[in-house]
Design an enzyme around this catalytic site. Sequence first.
Site, PDB file in Angstrom:
ATOM      1  CD  GLU A  13      12.628 -20.613  17.147  1.00 50.99           C
ATOM      2  OE1 GLU A  13      12.748 -19.717  16.313  1.00 50.99           O
ATOM      3  OE2 GLU A  13      11.565 -20.859  17.736  1.00 50.99           O
ATOM      4  CG  HIS A  42       8.428 -25.426  10.251  1.00 54.32           C
ATOM      5  ND1 HIS A  42       8.228 -25.041   8.933  1.00 54.32           N
ATOM      6  CD2 HIS A  42       8.345 -24.288  10.970  1.00 54.32           C
ATOM      7  CE1 HIS A  42       8.031 -23.737   8.893  1.00 54.32           C
ATOM      8  NE2 HIS A  42       8.090 -23.252  10.105  1.00 54.32           N
ATOM      9  NE  ARG A  75      -1.806  -1.312   3.517  1.00 54.11           N
ATOM     10  CZ  ARG A  75      -2.106  -1.455   4.790  1.00 54.11           C
ATOM     11  NH1 ARG A  75      -3.341  -1.330   5.189  1.00 54.11           N
ATOM     12  NH2 ARG A  75      -1.173  -1.720   5.681  1.00 54.11           N
TER      13      ARG A  75
HETATM   14  P1  NAP Z   1       5.080  -7.520   7.550  1.00 48.17           P
HETATM   15  O1  NAP Z   1       6.484  -7.117   7.816  1.00 48.17           O
HETATM   16  O2  NAP Z   1       4.020  -7.066   8.489  1.00 48.17           O
HETATM   17  O3  NAP Z   1       4.724  -7.031   6.085  1.00 48.17           O
HETATM   18  C1  NAP Z   1       3.414  -7.036   5.570  1.00 48.17           C
HETATM   19  C2  NAP Z   1       3.423  -6.482   4.169  1.00 48.17           C
HETATM   20  O4  NAP Z   1       2.094  -6.495   3.674  1.00 48.17           O
HETATM   21  C3  NAP Z   1       3.940  -5.060   4.071  1.00 48.17           C
HETATM   22  O5  NAP Z   1       4.676  -4.937   2.879  1.00 48.17           O
HETATM   23  C4  NAP Z   1       2.628  -4.247   3.974  1.00 48.17           C
HETATM   24  O6  NAP Z   1       2.922  -3.039   3.341  1.00 48.17           O
HETATM   25  C5  NAP Z   1       1.778  -5.189   3.138  1.00 48.17           C
HETATM   26  N1  NAP Z   1       0.341  -4.984   3.289  1.00 48.17           N
HETATM   27  C6  NAP Z   1      -0.375  -4.927   4.429  1.00 48.17           C
HETATM   28  N2  NAP Z   1      -1.681  -4.729   4.162  1.00 48.17           N
HETATM   29  C7  NAP Z   1      -1.792  -4.652   2.815  1.00 48.17           C
HETATM   30  C8  NAP Z   1      -2.877  -4.446   1.922  1.00 48.17           C
HETATM   31  N3  NAP Z   1      -4.132  -4.264   2.359  1.00 48.17           N
HETATM   32  N4  NAP Z   1      -2.628  -4.443   0.606  1.00 48.17           N
HETATM   33  C9  NAP Z   1      -1.361  -4.618   0.129  1.00 48.17           C
HETATM   34  N5  NAP Z   1      -0.297  -4.822   0.925  1.00 48.17           N
HETATM   35  C10 NAP Z   1      -0.504  -4.834   2.251  1.00 48.17           C
HETATM   36  O7  NAP Z   1       4.927  -9.094   7.453  1.00 48.17           O
HETATM   37  P2  NAP Z   1       6.066 -10.177   7.112  1.00 48.17           P
HETATM   38  O8  NAP Z   1       6.799 -10.504   8.365  1.00 48.17           O
HETATM   39  O9  NAP Z   1       6.827  -9.730   5.929  1.00 48.17           O
HETATM   40  O10 NAP Z   1       5.181 -11.464   6.782  1.00 48.17           O
HETATM   41  C11 NAP Z   1       4.468 -11.613   5.574  1.00 48.17           C
HETATM   42  C12 NAP Z   1       3.846 -13.016   5.542  1.00 48.17           C
HETATM   43  O11 NAP Z   1       4.879 -13.978   5.632  1.00 48.17           O
HETATM   44  C13 NAP Z   1       2.909 -13.308   6.719  1.00 48.17           C
HETATM   45  O12 NAP Z   1       1.900 -14.190   6.292  1.00 48.17           O
HETATM   46  C14 NAP Z   1       3.808 -14.050   7.709  1.00 48.17           C
HETATM   47  O13 NAP Z   1       3.065 -14.901   8.564  1.00 48.17           O
HETATM   48  C15 NAP Z   1       4.671 -14.833   6.744  1.00 48.17           C
HETATM   49  N6  NAP Z   1       5.976 -15.223   7.296  1.00 48.17           N
HETATM   50  C16 NAP Z   1       6.886 -14.275   7.655  1.00 48.17           C
HETATM   51  C17 NAP Z   1       8.119 -14.670   8.142  1.00 48.17           C
HETATM   52  C18 NAP Z   1       9.167 -13.660   8.509  1.00 48.17           C
HETATM   53  O14 NAP Z   1      10.298 -14.071   8.826  1.00 48.17           O
HETATM   54  N7  NAP Z   1       8.883 -12.365   8.491  1.00 48.17           N
HETATM   55  C19 NAP Z   1       8.420 -16.029   8.269  1.00 48.17           C
HETATM   56  C20 NAP Z   1       7.476 -16.975   7.891  1.00 48.17           C
HETATM   57  C21 NAP Z   1       6.263 -16.556   7.394  1.00 48.17           C
HETATM   58  P3  NAP Z   1       1.973  -1.740   3.443  1.00 48.17           P
HETATM   59  O15 NAP Z   1       1.700  -1.518   4.890  1.00 48.17           O
HETATM   60  O16 NAP Z   1       2.778  -0.668   2.799  1.00 48.17           O
HETATM   61  O17 NAP Z   1       0.757  -2.059   2.670  1.00 48.17           O
END
Ligand code: NAP
Length: 487
Positions: A217, A241, A51
């Site tokens: 961990e 996992h 966004r």
């Molecule tokens: P995050 O840091 O909270 O990032 C979320 C992303 O989604 C941001 O780029 C946000 O950008 C975007 N977003 C939020 N609402 C939106 C909307 N309505 N339309 C379009 N974009 C939107 O989350 P993350 O840690 O990267 O995790 C992402 C996914 O991967 C999740 O399902 C999480 O469970 C999974 N995951 C993450 C990790 C990890 O290490 N981080 C590991 C395993 C799985 P804007 O706010 O600019 O829209």
Amino acid sequence: MVSRVIPVDPFDLVIFGGTGDLARRKILPGLFRRFCTGQMPSEARVIGAARSEMSSHEYQQMAAEAIREFGGGRECEDGTLDAFLERIRYVAIDARGTGGWEDLQKLMAGTGRIEAYYFSVAPSLFGDLAERLQSYGMADDDARIVVEKPFGRDLATARELNNTLAKYFDEHQIYRIDHYLGKETVQNLMAVRFGNMLFEPLWNSQFVDHIQITVAETVGVGGRGEYYDKSGAMRDMVQNHLMQLLCLIAMEPPARFDPDAVRDEKLKVIRALEPVEPHHIVRGQYEAEPGDAENQPDYRTAVGNPRSSTESFLAMKCHIANWRWAGTPFYLRTGKRMSRRSSEISIVFKDTPHSIFGDEAGRHRNVLSIRLQPDEGITLGVTIKEPGPGGMRLIDVPLDMTFADALSHDDVETVDAYERLIMDVIRGNQTLFMRGDEVEAAWAWTDPIIEGWQARGEVPKPYDSHSDGPDAAEQMMKRDHRAWRKV
Ligand code: NAP
């Protein structure tokens, strides 16, 4: 050893959530490393979508910073980063609205490249993204979507998510990622099992005493407290996992190393898992680090829920009801704030039926250890004579297949699970991705266990920070005349 990198076909990868933590830590640096090796072709494009309003140039700067911070490993030639950044675009888009969708549609129209859409956003947005990809004409037969964990929080929600995605995409287009399956060692586990004559004849309850899978961990819940408290070790680690690792160990040899043959066999394992008796499960919650409670608080303080009954540690004994494994327990253990960061699978073979050397010579079991982290590798413990004139005394020595030594070449050292799996998406190979029915079967096994804890009002046992978990986990093994391996 020279690494063979075969370039994939030209592609466009759209990262929904392109500004998020996962994109910055794993996806963008991983793609850059594939670009450096020549595996990502120079025509391919990466399109960040979220966004936040920003230009493609600003997104490229964000990507460059992420690569500098998390890129690690490989040195690239001068100019490679600039060449990679040129392949990056950004579209401001709202998964729930209409803004940005026509821009994305234009960008993707008629390129003839493979189209992949990575849903790196909260699962609550998966359905919105899938629906819009279809309504804006981007869900053609060859397009693929990659979905992140968590895939549901129980059977009902996983089924609902599967049904929603199935409205817009066929199963062969859906890549449910479990990054454990992208690890070099996990794939090597299959190579060792099915590429050698040595192990498979012994791979059953007649010769294997038990199997241990530990994923430990040292960190606590950190900034993910609110999410984690609704999840716990069972949903966050075991259902996905550890279950996937168990399947690869326990499955029958598939006829071919192809997606459906492998996933059919994994599914049979999950369906053969017996319900787990409550006294075969130990749940724990970590205590504060003595002397540093402010920085390393106890679990309940960390998640801001003084009455939380969510587990940060879980140990359990499972049985698989089939001919191969009847009578051989699988012990699973995972936890946060444990003494070491380590993930290991150990196949502990039975004692020899009779020792010709007598008990005083010593007796050791063969253990095949598959280490996923820190140093990936496979070790087989074998018994030999202690060198020297001390008579026939037996010792256990490791036959080490540590990749860093034996198999090292630049590429193996730097390929992260995410980049390997993204390349599989582009190649259209689903072998290392979970199928919808697998995920549902895993929840069908997990749900009654969690419901049982809730119905009985069970509270996890406290355990010391940076320990091996509650004593009860050790006691569970002692009752079976076994012990957890030091990992
Ligand atoms: P995050 O840091 O909270 O990032 C979320 C992303 O989604 C941001 O780029 C946000 O950008 C975007 N977003 C939020 N609402 C939106 C909307 N309505 N339309 C379009 N974009 C939107 O989350 P993350 O840690 O990267 O995790 C992402 C996914 O991967 C999740 O399902 C999480 O469970 C999974 N995951 C993450 C990790 C990890 O290490 N981080 C590991 C395993 C799985 P804007 O706010 O600019 O829209």
